[in-house]
Scaffold this motif. Structure first.
Motif, short mmCIF file in Angstrom:
data_model
loop_
_atom_site.label_atom_id
_atom_site.label_comp_id
_atom_site.label_asym_id
_atom_site.label_seq_id
_atom_site.Cartn_x
_atom_site.Cartn_y
_atom_site.Cartn_z
N ASP A 3 -4.77 1.43 19.80
CA ASP A 3 -3.40 1.71 19.39
C ASP A 3 -3.30 1.48 17.88
N ARG A 4 -3.01 2.52 17.13
CA ARG A 4 -2.95 2.44 15.68
C ARG A 4 -1.60 1.93 15.20
N GLU A 5 -1.64 0.97 14.30
CA GLU A 5 -0.42 0.48 13.68
C GLU A 5 0.03 1.49 12.63
N HIS A 6 1.31 1.54 12.41
CA HIS A 6 1.88 2.49 11.47
C HIS A 6 1.78 1.92 10.05
N ARG A 7 0.54 1.88 9.54
CA ARG A 7 0.31 1.38 8.19
C ARG A 7 -0.86 2.10 7.55
N VAL A 8 -0.85 2.08 6.23
CA VAL A 8 -1.89 2.69 5.43
C VAL A 8 -2.60 1.57 4.69
N VAL A 9 -3.90 1.47 4.84
CA VAL A 9 -4.70 0.45 4.16
C VAL A 9 -5.36 1.10 2.94
N VAL A 10 -5.24 0.44 1.80
CA VAL A 10 -5.84 0.97 0.57
C VAL A 10 -6.54 -0.16 -0.18
N GLY A 11 -7.74 0.14 -0.65
CA GLY A 11 -8.51 -0.83 -1.41
C GLY A 11 -8.11 -0.82 -2.87
N ILE A 12 -7.97 -2.01 -3.44
CA ILE A 12 -7.56 -2.15 -4.83
C ILE A 12 -8.63 -2.97 -5.56
N ASP A 13 -9.10 -2.41 -6.69
CA ASP A 13 -10.07 -3.16 -7.50
C ASP A 13 -9.70 -3.17 -8.98
N GLY A 34 6.91 6.88 7.10
CA GLY A 34 7.57 5.64 7.50
C GLY A 34 6.62 4.49 7.73
N ALA A 35 5.41 4.61 7.20
CA ALA A 35 4.40 3.55 7.39
C ALA A 35 4.57 2.45 6.35
N LYS A 36 3.89 1.35 6.57
CA LYS A 36 3.78 0.26 5.61
C LYS A 36 2.47 0.46 4.86
N VAL A 37 2.36 -0.13 3.68
CA VAL A 37 1.11 -0.08 2.92
C VAL A 37 0.54 -1.49 2.84
N GLU A 38 -0.74 -1.60 3.16
CA GLU A 38 -1.46 -2.85 3.01
C GLU A 38 -2.51 -2.65 1.93
N HIS A 61 6.35 3.64 -8.12
CA HIS A 61 6.23 4.62 -7.04
C HIS A 61 6.54 4.08 -5.64
N GLY A 62 6.91 2.83 -5.53
CA GLY A 62 7.01 2.23 -4.20
C GLY A 62 8.39 2.11 -3.61
N ARG A 63 9.34 2.79 -4.18
CA ARG A 63 10.71 2.67 -3.67
C ARG A 63 10.78 3.04 -2.19
N GLY A 64 11.34 2.13 -1.40
CA GLY A 64 11.54 2.39 0.02
C GLY A 64 10.33 2.16 0.90
N VAL A 65 9.24 1.65 0.34
CA VAL A 65 8.02 1.42 1.13
C VAL A 65 7.74 -0.08 1.17
N GLU A 66 7.47 -0.59 2.37
CA GLU A 66 7.07 -1.99 2.50
C GLU A 66 5.60 -2.11 2.14
#
Length: 111
Positions: free
Chosen positions: A3-13, A33-37, A83-88
């Motif tokens: 079951d996939r969570e409604h989030r986007v994972v992005v690597g930051i370096d 409507g996803a969250k960003v991790e 760029h993150g307005r409205g995104v958790e």
């Protein structure tokens, strides 16, 4: 089936490429409507063989983690502020290989 969570994972370096990836993740999350991790990984250079030539006394893993955390915070402040307005968005610093950390974090993510 996972079951996939409604989030986007992005690597930051701290690179320009990771800032671009974060901007894309924010736009995608806004559309779906996803969250960003945002995840920044680090590893002890001596454990992975690339601390060669540096005296162990000069490398403090707590300092490495602190620098990575500071870099992640700066990237989030810069990019999410624009760029993150409205995104958790959450940010996390994790010890380990970047590839392994991202695969692990992304296993239950939508993207």
């Amino acid at each position: 089936m996972v079951d996939r969570e409604h989030r986007v994972v992005v690597g930051i370096d701290g690179s320009a490429g990771s800032r671009s990836a974060l901007r894309w993740a924010l736009a995608q999350a806004r559309l779906t409507g996803a969250k960003v991790e945002a995840v920044a990984a680090w590893q002890d250079p001596y454990l992975y063989g690339y601390g060669y030539g540096w005296p162990a006394s000069q490398l403090d893993v707590a300092e490495i983690a602190a620098v990575v955390e500071k870099s992640l915070a700066a990237t989030l402040t810069e990019v999410v502020g624009e760029h993150g307005r409205g995104v958790e968005v959450t940010g996390q610093v994790v010890e380990g290989s970047a590839a392994q950390v991202l695969v692990s974090r992304g296993a239950t993510a939508q993207l």
